[in-house]
Each structure stands twice: as C-alpha cells, then as structure tokens.
Design an enzyme around this catalytic site. Structure first.
Site, PDB file in Angstrom:
ATOM      1  N   ALA A   9       0.681   4.171  -2.763  1.00 53.99           N
ATOM      2  CA  ALA A   9       0.549   5.578  -2.396  1.00 53.99           C
ATOM      3  C   ALA A   9       1.605   6.428  -3.093  1.00 53.99           C
ATOM      4  O   ALA A   9       1.307   7.506  -3.633  1.00 53.99           O
ATOM      5  CB  ALA A   9       0.655   5.732  -0.883  1.00 53.99           C
ATOM      6  N   LYS A  10       2.836   5.953  -3.091  1.00 55.21           N
ATOM      7  CA  LYS A  10       3.919   6.731  -3.678  1.00 55.21           C
ATOM      8  C   LYS A  10       3.804   6.816  -5.203  1.00 55.21           C
ATOM      9  O   LYS A  10       4.158   7.843  -5.802  1.00 55.21           O
ATOM     10  CB  LYS A  10       5.267   6.142  -3.270  1.00 55.21           C
ATOM     11  CG  LYS A  10       5.636   6.430  -1.811  1.00 55.21           C
ATOM     12  CD  LYS A  10       5.622   7.925  -1.530  1.00 55.21           C
ATOM     13  CE  LYS A  10       6.186   8.266  -0.156  1.00 55.21           C
ATOM     14  NZ  LYS A  10       6.128   9.726   0.091  1.00 55.21           N
ATOM     15  N   ILE A  15       0.829  -1.202   0.000  1.00 56.82           N
ATOM     16  CA  ILE A  15       0.000   0.000   0.000  1.00 56.82           C
ATOM     17  C   ILE A  15       0.867   1.257   0.000  1.00 56.82           C
ATOM     18  O   ILE A  15       0.496   2.284  -0.582  1.00 56.82           O
ATOM     19  CB  ILE A  15      -0.996  -0.013   1.182  1.00 56.82           C
ATOM     20  CG1 ILE A  15      -2.083   1.030   0.963  1.00 56.82           C
ATOM     21  CG2 ILE A  15      -0.289   0.180   2.511  1.00 56.82           C
ATOM     22  CD1 ILE A  15      -2.940   0.788  -0.273  1.00 56.82           C
ATOM     23  N   TYR A  16       2.043   1.183   0.605  1.00 54.62           N
ATOM     24  CA  TYR A  16       2.987   2.308   0.563  1.00 54.62           C
ATOM     25  C   TYR A  16       3.447   2.546  -0.877  1.00 54.62           C
ATOM     26  O   TYR A  16       3.498   3.693  -1.341  1.00 54.62           O
ATOM     27  CB  TYR A  16       4.178   2.000   1.460  1.00 54.62           C
ATOM     28  CG  TYR A  16       5.278   3.040   1.443  1.00 54.62           C
ATOM     29  CD1 TYR A  16       5.186   4.180   2.232  1.00 54.62           C
ATOM     30  CD2 TYR A  16       6.415   2.866   0.662  1.00 54.62           C
ATOM     31  CE1 TYR A  16       6.200   5.128   2.227  1.00 54.62           C
ATOM     32  CE2 TYR A  16       7.428   3.801   0.653  1.00 54.62           C
ATOM     33  CZ  TYR A  16       7.320   4.935   1.437  1.00 54.62           C
ATOM     34  OH  TYR A  16       8.321   5.872   1.422  1.00 54.62           O
ATOM     35  N   ALA A  17       3.760   1.464  -1.583  1.00 51.79           N
ATOM     36  CA  ALA A  17       4.173   1.583  -2.980  1.00 51.79           C
ATOM     37  C   ALA A  17       3.056   2.194  -3.819  1.00 51.79           C
ATOM     38  O   ALA A  17       3.297   3.064  -4.669  1.00 51.79           O
ATOM     39  CB  ALA A  17       4.566   0.213  -3.525  1.00 51.79           C
TER      40      ALA A  17
END
Length: 251
Positions: free
Chosen positions: A158-159, A154-156
């Site tokens: 988002a970025k 989910i971080y990937a």
C-alpha cells in the site's frame, strides 16, 4: 522557514499520531486546518489545543476509503476557508504482523482502500482547487515499503502504491504548480506504538537500527518536514521521498 500564514491545509487522520503532529506543526506555522478522521469526538479533542493556540480548525468526520467522503472534506474546506493550498494524506489503516500467507481479504481491502485508494480519492478531489494557484500534496509512505519489512506485506504494498501515485502526480500536475512529495517517518504513532508493544524484541532491534538512537516525535521531528514541504522554501522540490527517520534508511 517561510511561514504558512494564509494557507489552508487538509490533514487526513489528523486526530492522532503523525497526522496530529503534522497538523500541530502546520498550525504553528500559521496555516488554517481541516482535520479528518472517523471519530468526531477524537477530532474535536485534538482540535482544542490547536484552536487555543490561535489556529482556525475545522473537523470533518470522514472515512478516507469513501470517494464521497473525500469530496465532502474538500467541499467543507472550500466552504469554510474559500481555498485549499496543502493536502496531507496521512490516514492509513492496517493489521501489521501477518506473514504473506496469512493475509486475509478483509486486511487487504482495509489496507489498500485506506492507503493508495483513499490517497487517490483525496488527490482527485483536491486537484481542481490546488491548480488555481499551485499547492503542495504531502503523502505518507513507509520504510516498510522501501525496505520490505517482514510482517508488513500488504502495508508495504500500500505504501509503495502511495509513492508510485505521488511520482506520477508530480509529473502530471507539475505544470499546474502542484508539488507532490512523500514523507516516510519513523515516529511513535498509535499503530507503531501498538506494534512495538506487542513485539518488544523487534522494537529494540528496530530502535538500534536508527542512527540517532530514538523513535521520532510526531510534532517536533516529523512536523517540521511537512512544514518545509508545504511552504515556499520547497518550491523547487517535487516527486521526492524524504525519510524522516533518524537515519533508519539511508539511500
């Protein structure tokens, strides 16, 4: 590089890590600053050395996930300095280390709201002021989004959402003289340090993948890239992603 004397910059998440490193470099180049974060005391602690070095610094306790806070940050900037030239969207919260099938709703909301959604809120709030004389938006991406790092689902996402917003904004707002670029750093932010400490074997593999053999310093390695993108030396650069990562990603 051309200096930033007379310029005013907002740095979200400016109380620590990469955000503070960028703020420090911008201040050294002559910029006045507004730094934001959720912890007012941490912001004031960070602002102390910057002010001691001669920089004008305003601290705004704010949550990037709230549109009203983004608007309040920009309003405080205009009230204090009368202008806005640079917006650095650095703040990002997440819980890395979860496999895709393990990611829960709270982590999804936290990561997306503090990442692309918060970035959009600040870009929208800043737009009317940046278009007055042109300006620079610097958004923070990540190698994990480009590379697809396991445990960073989910971080990937988002970025990569931040990078997509940046490309659209570069096209839509170029006519107003607003440049929008992305930095993907490999630097020892608090989140990075925590993750590397908890995953020492992965940390060593990660370090060995960096061509220059070390993790970056937020002030001396990432800060100058932001200074370049904030100033006139990059006046013909927009819609780009710069991997300030010691050769971790080579595209």
């Amino acid at each position: 590089m051309a200096g930033l004397t007379g310029r005013v910059a907002i740095v979200t998440g400016g109380g620590q890590g990469v955000g503070l490193g960028i703020a420090t470099a911008l201040a050294a180049a002559g910029a006045s600053l507004v730094i934001t974060g959720r912890d007012a005391a941490k912001l004031e602690t960070a602002a102390g050395p910057l002010r001691a070095g001669g920089a004008a610094v305003e601290c705004v306790a704010a949550d990037v996930r709230r549109r009203a806070d983004a608007q309040r940050t920009v309003a405080a900037t205009i009230a204090r300095f009368g202008r806005l030239d640079v917006l650095v969207n650095n703040a990002q919260s997440s819980h890395p280390g979860q496999k895709l099938e393990e990611i829960d709703d709270d982590t999804i909301a936290l990561t997306l709201e503090s990442g692309p959604i918060g970035t959009l809120y600040h870009m929208q709030a800043a737009f009317p002021h940046l278009k007055e004389r042109g300006g620079s938006i610097i958004n923070l991406g990540s190698r994990e989004g480009i590379h697809g790092g396991p445990g960073f689902g989910i971080y990937a996402a988002a970025k990569e959402g931040v990078r997509a917003l940046s490309r659209v904004a570069a096209r839509e707002w170029g006519a107003h003289g607003i440049r929008v670029n992305v930095i993907c750093p490999a630097a020892l932010s608090p989140i990075a340090v925590k993750y590397l400490d908890e995953h020492p074997q992965e940390a060593e593999i990660y370090r060995k993948e960096i061509a220059l053999g070390r993790f970056g310093d937020p002030v001396s390695d990432i800060g100058p890239v932001a200074v370049f993108l904030a100033g006139d030396d990059s006046r013909y650069v927009t819609g780009q992603t710069i991997n300030a990562d010691g050769g971790l990603m080579m595209l």
